[in-house]
Motif scaffolding. Sequence first.
Motif, PDB file in Angstrom:
ATOM      1  N   ASP A  42       0.685  -1.152   0.126  1.00 16.43           N
ATOM      2  CA  ASP A  42       0.002  -0.135  -0.094  1.00 16.43           C
ATOM      3  C   ASP A  42       0.982   1.229  -0.019  1.00 16.43           C
ATOM      4  OD1 ASP A  42      -3.132  -0.412   0.037  1.00 16.43           O
ATOM      5  OD2 ASP A  42      -2.522  -1.579   1.706  1.00 16.43           O
ATOM      6  N   LEU A  43       0.284   2.260  -0.616  1.00 16.29           N
ATOM      7  CA  LEU A  43       1.173   3.512  -0.631  1.00 16.29           C
ATOM      8  C   LEU A  43       0.178   4.603   0.071  1.00 16.29           C
ATOM      9  CD1 LEU A  43       3.727   4.555  -1.813  1.00 16.29           C
ATOM     10  CD2 LEU A  43       2.228   5.468  -3.741  1.00 16.29           C
ATOM     11  N   LEU A  44       0.831   5.381   0.848  1.00 15.19           N
ATOM     12  CA  LEU A  44      -0.059   6.327   1.622  1.00 15.19           C
ATOM     13  C   LEU A  44       0.684   7.716   1.289  1.00 15.19           C
ATOM     14  CD1 LEU A  44      -0.853   3.875   3.255  1.00 15.19           C
ATOM     15  CD2 LEU A  44      -0.954   5.384   5.226  1.00 15.19           C
ATOM     16  N   VAL A  45      -0.181   8.653   0.764  1.00 16.80           N
ATOM     17  CA  VAL A  45       0.303   9.930   0.205  1.00 16.80           C
ATOM     18  C   VAL A  45      -0.305  11.114   1.075  1.00 16.80           C
ATOM     19  CG1 VAL A  45       0.433  11.737  -1.416  1.00 16.80           C
ATOM     20  CG2 VAL A  45       0.524   9.173  -1.981  1.00 16.80           C
ATOM     21  N   HIS A  49      -4.435  10.419   1.532  1.00 17.20           N
ATOM     22  CA  HIS A  49      -4.616   9.225   2.428  1.00 17.20           C
ATOM     23  C   HIS A  49      -4.655   9.461   4.086  1.00 17.20           C
ATOM     24  CE1 HIS A  49      -3.182   7.338  -1.256  1.00 17.20           C
ATOM     25  NE2 HIS A  49      -4.090   6.495  -0.991  1.00 17.20           N
ATOM     26  N   PHE A  50      -4.009  10.715   4.433  1.00 16.71           N
ATOM     27  CA  PHE A  50      -3.709  11.054   5.643  1.00 16.71           C
ATOM     28  C   PHE A  50      -3.593  12.676   5.855  1.00 16.71           C
ATOM     29  CE2 PHE A  50       0.397   9.890   4.479  1.00 16.71           C
ATOM     30  CZ  PHE A  50       1.174  10.866   4.743  1.00 16.71           C
ATOM     31  N   LEU A  51      -4.101  13.246   6.599  1.00 23.17           N
ATOM     32  CA  LEU A  51      -4.147  14.635   7.188  1.00 23.17           C
ATOM     33  C   LEU A  51      -2.656  15.170   7.395  1.00 23.17           C
ATOM     34  CD1 LEU A  51      -7.424  15.329   8.892  1.00 23.17           C
ATOM     35  CD2 LEU A  51      -6.867  15.627   6.305  1.00 23.17           C
ATOM     36  N   PRO A  52      -2.155  16.248   6.993  1.00 23.30           N
ATOM     37  CA  PRO A  52      -0.788  16.699   7.572  1.00 23.30           C
ATOM     38  C   PRO A  52      -0.669  17.021   8.886  1.00 23.30           C
ATOM     39  CG  PRO A  52      -1.766  18.030   5.672  1.00 23.30           C
ATOM     40  CD  PRO A  52      -2.731  17.240   5.867  1.00 23.30           C
ATOM     41  N   THR A  53      -1.838  16.991   9.617  1.00 29.97           N
ATOM     42  CA  THR A  53      -1.786  17.347  11.218  1.00 29.97           C
ATOM     43  C   THR A  53      -1.689  16.011  11.730  1.00 29.97           C
ATOM     44  OG1 THR A  53      -4.268  17.461  10.983  1.00 29.97           O
ATOM     45  CG2 THR A  53      -3.123  19.685  10.733  1.00 29.97           C
ATOM     46  N   VAL A  54      -2.004  14.771  11.266  1.00 24.58           N
ATOM     47  CA  VAL A  54      -1.937  13.731  12.067  1.00 24.58           C
ATOM     48  C   VAL A  54      -0.630  13.471  12.930  1.00 24.58           C
ATOM     49  CG1 VAL A  54      -0.820  12.239  10.357  1.00 24.58           C
ATOM     50  CG2 VAL A  54      -2.408  11.249  11.884  1.00 24.58           C
ATOM     51  N   ASP A  55      -0.791  12.947  14.198  1.00 27.60           N
ATOM     52  CA  ASP A  55       0.400  12.840  15.052  1.00 27.60           C
ATOM     53  C   ASP A  55       1.275  11.584  14.345  1.00 27.60           C
ATOM     54  OD1 ASP A  55       1.211  10.436  17.151  1.00 27.60           O
ATOM     55  OD2 ASP A  55       1.269  12.659  17.897  1.00 27.60           O
ATOM     56  N   PRO A  56       2.643  11.761  14.472  1.00 22.20           N
ATOM     57  CA  PRO A  56       3.349  10.838  13.612  1.00 22.20           C
ATOM     58  C   PRO A  56       3.529   9.534  14.111  1.00 22.20           C
ATOM     59  CG  PRO A  56       4.630  12.833  14.197  1.00 22.20           C
ATOM     60  CD  PRO A  56       3.253  12.890  14.681  1.00 22.20           C
ATOM     61  N   TYR A  57       3.156   9.129  15.596  1.00 23.19           N
ATOM     62  CA  TYR A  57       3.251   7.998  16.270  1.00 23.19           C
ATOM     63  C   TYR A  57       1.983   7.342  15.702  1.00 23.19           C
ATOM     64  CZ  TYR A  57       2.716   4.129  19.677  1.00 23.19           C
ATOM     65  OH  TYR A  57       2.711   3.121  20.301  1.00 23.19           O
ATOM     66  N   GLU A  89      12.365  17.818   3.501  1.00 22.44           N
ATOM     67  CA  GLU A  89      13.240  17.977   4.666  1.00 22.44           C
ATOM     68  C   GLU A  89      12.540  18.500   6.157  1.00 22.44           C
ATOM     69  OE1 GLU A  89      16.743  21.764   5.494  1.00 22.44           O
ATOM     70  OE2 GLU A  89      15.422  21.394   3.715  1.00 22.44           O
ATOM     71  N   SER A  90      11.351  18.715   6.210  1.00 27.43           N
ATOM     72  CA  SER A  90      10.625  19.161   7.367  1.00 27.43           C
ATOM     73  C   SER A  90      10.343  17.928   8.161  1.00 27.43           C
ATOM     74  CB  SER A  90       9.623  19.902   7.298  1.00 27.43           C
ATOM     75  OG  SER A  90       8.767  19.126   6.354  1.00 27.43           O
ATOM     76  N   LYS A  91      10.333  16.725   7.541  1.00 27.84           N
ATOM     77  CA  LYS A  91      10.190  15.438   8.274  1.00 27.84           C
ATOM     78  C   LYS A  91      11.391  14.476   8.355  1.00 27.84           C
ATOM     79  CE  LYS A  91       5.753  16.157   7.998  1.00 27.84           C
ATOM     80  NZ  LYS A  91       4.853  16.592   9.330  1.00 27.84           N
ATOM     81  N   ALA A  92      12.290  14.884   7.758  1.00 29.48           N
ATOM     82  CA  ALA A  92      13.517  14.191   8.083  1.00 29.48           C
ATOM     83  C   ALA A  92      14.319  14.545   9.251  1.00 29.48           C
ATOM     84  CB  ALA A  92      14.464  14.152   6.821  1.00 29.48           C
ATOM     85  N   ARG A  93      13.736  14.550  10.371  1.00 31.08           N
ATOM     86  CA  ARG A  93      14.261  14.955  11.611  1.00 31.08           C
ATOM     87  C   ARG A  93      13.773  14.064  12.685  1.00 31.08           C
ATOM     88  NH1 ARG A  93      13.087  21.468  10.870  1.00 31.08           N
ATOM     89  NH2 ARG A  93      14.206  21.822   8.771  1.00 31.08           N
ATOM     90  N   PRO A  94      14.475  13.877  13.725  1.00 27.28           N
ATOM     91  CA  PRO A  94      14.058  13.037  14.942  1.00 27.28           C
ATOM     92  C   PRO A  94      12.648  13.349  15.457  1.00 27.28           C
ATOM     93  CG  PRO A  94      16.245  13.771  15.118  1.00 27.28           C
ATOM     94  CD  PRO A  94      15.862  14.591  14.241  1.00 27.28           C
ATOM     95  N   GLY A 123      11.503  13.986  -0.944  1.00 27.32           N
ATOM     96  CA  GLY A 123      10.559  14.225  -1.598  1.00 27.32           C
ATOM     97  C   GLY A 123       9.149  14.551  -0.870  1.00 27.32           C
ATOM     98  N   PRO A 124       8.184  14.617  -1.505  1.00 27.01           N
ATOM     99  CA  PRO A 124       6.841  14.735  -0.729  1.00 27.01           C
ATOM    100  C   PRO A 124       6.601  13.766  -0.025  1.00 27.01           C
ATOM    101  CG  PRO A 124       6.552  15.377  -3.146  1.00 27.01           C
ATOM    102  CD  PRO A 124       7.715  14.705  -2.953  1.00 27.01           C
ATOM    103  N   LEU A 125       6.073  13.946   1.230  1.00 25.19           N
ATOM    104  CA  LEU A 125       5.887  12.874   2.359  1.00 25.19           C
ATOM    105  C   LEU A 125       4.884  11.632   1.718  1.00 25.19           C
ATOM    106  CD1 LEU A 125       6.346  11.789   5.015  1.00 25.19           C
ATOM    107  CD2 LEU A 125       4.325  12.941   5.849  1.00 25.19           C
ATOM    108  N   THR A 126       5.486  10.595   1.525  1.00 23.42           N
ATOM    109  CA  THR A 126       4.832   9.325   1.008  1.00 23.42           C
ATOM    110  C   THR A 126       5.445   8.436   1.631  1.00 23.42           C
ATOM    111  OG1 THR A 126       4.642  10.419  -1.160  1.00 23.42           O
ATOM    112  CG2 THR A 126       4.243   7.962  -1.025  1.00 23.42           C
ATOM    113  N   ILE A 127       4.551   7.183   2.012  1.00 25.11           N
ATOM    114  CA  ILE A 127       4.862   5.898   2.738  1.00 25.11           C
ATOM    115  C   ILE A 127       4.463   4.800   2.149  1.00 25.11           C
ATOM    116  CG2 ILE A 127       4.531   5.062   4.885  1.00 25.11           C
ATOM    117  CD1 ILE A 127       3.676   7.659   6.038  1.00 25.11           C
TER     118      ILE A 127
END
Length: 322
Positions: A42-45, A49-57, A89-94, A123-127
């Motif tokens: 599955d691919l989540l974009v 597929h999810f809101l930008p505000t969702v908690d990372p956990y 870049e904003s997500k490639a952080r601890p 690139g754009p946040l894609t899982i």
Amino acid sequence: MGEFDLIDRFFHRPARRAVVGVGDDCAVLQPTAGRQLTISTDLLVEGRHFLPTVDPYRLGHKALAVNLSDLAACGADPHSFLLSLSLPESKARPSFLKPFSQGMLALADLHGIELIGGDTTSGPLTIGVTVLGEVPTGQALLRSGAQEGDELWVSGTPGEARLALEVFRGKLSLPESGFNTARLAMEMPQPRVALGQALRGVATAAIDISDGLIGDLNHIMAQSDVGAIIELARMPRTPVLTVQTVNVQRLCQLAGGDDYELLFTAPPDRHDVVLAIGRRLGLKLTVIGRMVSAEEGVRVRDEFGHPIDLGDYGGFDHFKAE
């Protein structure tokens, strides 16, 4: 943070079930004799597929959960998974990667599976997640085995995930407690792996509800060459959904999607067996209809036995949805 530092810090674990896991060009697996391999991806974009505000956990949990749900629908035993990440870049952080990996790996540990490889890029946040599992030879649950006269069952209480989405869209409001319940269903679905395993040899067909109950039921109907009748009076509802208007209830339960409950068929003489499985797992399992001839298509009857128009309740389509 470099690509390999990122992998080593947040996703590297020693191989347990794999012969070789993360760290080589390929993972190496040893299939179990007498079992067949099951694979789903599955691919989540972000924004789709999810809101930008969702908690990372919660996002990490859901990214793996939706794939495990596919294994559940086939009655498979989860084995391992691969993860591909496109990160801005904003997500490639601890601050993002630590809770994201914790949510994903906590669910992996719950189901006894391990991360065996993948890829990362900017690139754009894609899982992208690919799960692998095993099932005894010839015992996989498929969409193609439903028969006329089979009972149509659903697990849990579908509809809450769509209810939360309607709140996010600003189309309705909920009290805080009700919204938190619905949001949890949307953001942290629980894959019904144990149910799928228990239904091997009992259910005749199964699918997980990812694109809406009617839309996913259509896949069983097409693959099995049968029709279906659904009785809305039988549909299980949670209190937060029960207080909504009839139109909202039907939208959420019939077209909602993102529930990741199992929709399955079983012969009437296995009714008590299915109920016993539900009791053993502590999971609500409900008969909501029956399978009929293909010529009858899909029909839904309201609480008074009258047919309803299904024009607004088709399944989600990634290339047609707004």
